[in-house]
Design an enzyme around this catalytic site. Structure first.
Site, mmCIF file in Angstrom:
data_model
loop_
_atom_site.group_PDB
_atom_site.id
_atom_site.type_symbol
_atom_site.label_atom_id
_atom_site.label_comp_id
_atom_site.label_asym_id
_atom_site.label_seq_id
_atom_site.Cartn_x
_atom_site.Cartn_y
_atom_site.Cartn_z
ATOM 1 N N HIS A 152 44.824 26.669 39.546
ATOM 2 C CA HIS A 152 45.292 25.612 38.646
ATOM 3 C C HIS A 152 44.444 24.364 38.931
ATOM 4 O O HIS A 152 44.954 23.254 38.960
ATOM 5 C CB HIS A 152 46.769 25.306 38.879
ATOM 6 C CG HIS A 152 47.680 26.468 38.643
ATOM 7 N ND1 HIS A 152 49.033 26.419 38.846
ATOM 8 C CD2 HIS A 152 47.426 27.745 38.202
ATOM 9 C CE1 HIS A 152 49.586 27.597 38.570
ATOM 10 N NE2 HIS A 152 48.624 28.426 38.190
ATOM 11 N N HIS A 208 42.020 33.028 40.699
ATOM 12 C CA HIS A 208 42.845 32.290 39.737
ATOM 13 C C HIS A 208 43.279 30.967 40.377
ATOM 14 O O HIS A 208 43.755 30.961 41.514
ATOM 15 C CB HIS A 208 44.075 33.116 39.369
ATOM 16 C CG HIS A 208 45.109 32.334 38.633
ATOM 17 N ND1 HIS A 208 44.840 31.686 37.447
ATOM 18 C CD2 HIS A 208 46.401 32.059 38.920
ATOM 19 C CE1 HIS A 208 45.934 31.059 37.042
ATOM 20 N NE2 HIS A 208 46.896 31.261 37.916
ATOM 21 N N TYR A 226 14.223 34.693 39.206
ATOM 22 C CA TYR A 226 14.234 34.070 40.548
ATOM 23 C C TYR A 226 15.586 33.592 41.020
ATOM 24 O O TYR A 226 15.689 32.769 41.911
ATOM 25 C CB TYR A 226 13.220 32.916 40.698
ATOM 26 C CG TYR A 226 12.544 32.364 39.490
ATOM 27 C CD1 TYR A 226 11.318 32.897 39.115
ATOM 28 C CD2 TYR A 226 13.104 31.340 38.746
ATOM 29 C CE1 TYR A 226 10.659 32.393 38.003
ATOM 30 C CE2 TYR A 226 12.445 30.833 37.634
ATOM 31 C CZ TYR A 226 11.216 31.363 37.270
ATOM 32 O OH TYR A 226 10.572 30.880 36.191
ATOM 33 N N TYR A 257 22.980 24.037 32.071
ATOM 34 C CA TYR A 257 22.468 25.412 32.171
ATOM 35 C C TYR A 257 23.253 26.299 33.143
ATOM 36 O O TYR A 257 23.252 27.524 33.029
ATOM 37 C CB TYR A 257 20.971 25.404 32.518
ATOM 38 C CG TYR A 257 20.638 25.090 33.959
ATOM 39 C CD1 TYR A 257 20.621 26.105 34.914
ATOM 40 C CD2 TYR A 257 20.352 23.791 34.367
ATOM 41 C CE1 TYR A 257 20.321 25.831 36.237
ATOM 42 C CE2 TYR A 257 20.056 23.519 35.694
ATOM 43 C CZ TYR A 257 20.040 24.538 36.622
ATOM 44 O OH TYR A 257 19.755 24.274 37.935
ATOM 45 N N GLU A 297 51.670 36.323 40.779
ATOM 46 C CA GLU A 297 50.758 36.532 39.649
ATOM 47 C C GLU A 297 49.996 37.850 39.775
ATOM 48 O O GLU A 297 49.051 38.107 39.052
ATOM 49 C CB GLU A 297 49.821 35.329 39.510
ATOM 50 C CG GLU A 297 50.639 34.087 39.133
ATOM 51 C CD GLU A 297 49.816 32.873 38.716
ATOM 52 O OE1 GLU A 297 49.766 32.595 37.516
ATOM 53 O OE2 GLU A 297 49.249 32.226 39.589
ATOM 54 N N HIS A 336 47.983 26.391 31.611
ATOM 55 C CA HIS A 336 48.196 27.091 32.873
ATOM 56 C C HIS A 336 47.047 26.842 33.868
ATOM 57 O O HIS A 336 47.262 26.190 34.877
ATOM 58 C CB HIS A 336 48.398 28.587 32.595
ATOM 59 C CG HIS A 336 48.695 29.408 33.797
ATOM 60 N ND1 HIS A 336 49.287 30.649 33.737
ATOM 61 C CD2 HIS A 336 48.456 29.199 35.110
ATOM 62 C CE1 HIS A 336 49.415 31.147 34.960
ATOM 63 N NE2 HIS A 336 48.907 30.280 35.812
HETATM 64 ZN ZN LIG Z 1 48.753 30.443 37.818
#
Ligand SMILES: [Zn+2]
Length: 213
Positions: free
Chosen positions: A95, A93, A211, A114, A75, A157
Site C-alpha cells: 500500500h 504487494h 546491456y 524510460y 491477502e 487499495h
Molecule cells: Zn493490500
C-alpha cells in the site's frame, strides 16, 4: 523443510517492505519455480523482521496451507489466484503511498520515464474487488494482460508487482513507487507530465536486452 530456499528468501527480503508500505500492510511471496504448485509467503500479524524460515507459511496455488508455524497473510488468496493464472516466480504487494495515490485517483501511470520498461509501457489500474479475493486476482491479471505489464495499481487499495524472482519483483516495486511519485510531483507543481513515444520505449527495451539497466 519444504520450500526451504523460498522461505529463506521471504525471511531475508520481507524487512524491505517496512520502507515501502505503512504498518504491516505489505506482503510478498516466492513460488517453487515459475510454474510450481506452492509458494512461501509472509506471515500475518508479525513485524517483517520477527519470524524465521520455519515460521514462514507454505501455501499451495489452490490456496491450501501446507506448512509453516505462522498463519499466512490475509491477502494470500490473491497471491494463489495470480499464480494459478500466470507463470511468475514472485509477487510483491504494497500500500505504498505514491502508488496508492494513483490507485485512489484510478489513474494509470503513463511512460513518463524510460525506467517504466522494467514493468511494461504503462502501469494499468485493476478494477476494485474486496481484498484477498479470487475476483480481485482476476481483475489484476486482466489489467496486466491488457496493458502487457507486470505491475498494476488496484483501485482504492495499492500496488501489485509480479516477476520471475523476488529480487526483480522488489526492485520493480521500488521503480513503480518512485515513478508514481515523479508523476504526482510533476502534477503537484502545476506542470503537465510528458511521455515517451512507443518507438522511444522500444529502443529502451532493446538497450535493456543488450546491456541491462
Ligand atoms: Zn493490500
Amino acid at each position: 523443510m519444504i520450500l526451504e530456499d523460498e522461505r529463506r528468501a521471504v525471511v531475508e527480503r520481507a524487512p524491505e517492505l517496512a520502507a515501502l508500505t505503512p504498518g504491516r500492510t505489505g506482503n510478498l511471496s516466492v513460488r517453487d519455480g515459475r510454474d510450481g504448485d506452492a509458494f512461501a509467503v509472509t506471515p500475518t500479524g508479525v513485524p517483517y523482521d520477527e519470524f524465521d524460515a520455519a515460521d514462514v507459511p507454505v501455501v499451495s496455488v489452490d490456496g491450501e496451507r501446507r506448512d509453516g508455524g505462522m498463519a499466512p497473510s490475509s491477502e494470500v488468496p490473491m497471491h494463489a489466484a495470480i499464480y494459478r493464472r500466470e507463470n511468475v516466480g514472485a509477487i510483491v504487494h504494497t500500500h505504498s503511498p505514491w502508488s496508492t495515490a494513483m490507485a485512489v485517483a484510478r489513474e494509470p501511470l503513463p511512460p513518463i520515464h524510460y525506467m517504466i520498461v522494467a514493468v511494461g509501457k504503462s502501469v494499468p489500474v485493476a478494477d476494485y474487488a474486496p481484498y484477498g479475493t479470487d475476483e480481485l486476482a482476476a481483475n489484476i491479471v486482466a489489467a496486466m494482460d491488457e496493458a502487457d505489464a507486470t505491475a498494476a495499481f488496484i483501485e482504492n487499495h495499492g500496488l501489485v508487482v509480479t516477476a520471475p524472482d523476488l529480487e526483480t519483483a522488489l526492485e520493480n516495486t521500488h521503480h513503480v513507487e518512485s515513478l508514481a511519485r515523479l508523476y504526482l510531483q510533476t502534477k503537484a507543481a502545476g506542470l503537465e507530465p510528458t511521455t515517451l513515444s512507443d518507438s522511444q520505449l522500444e529502443t529502451v527495451l532493446e538497450q535493456f536486452e543488450s546491456y541491462g539497466q
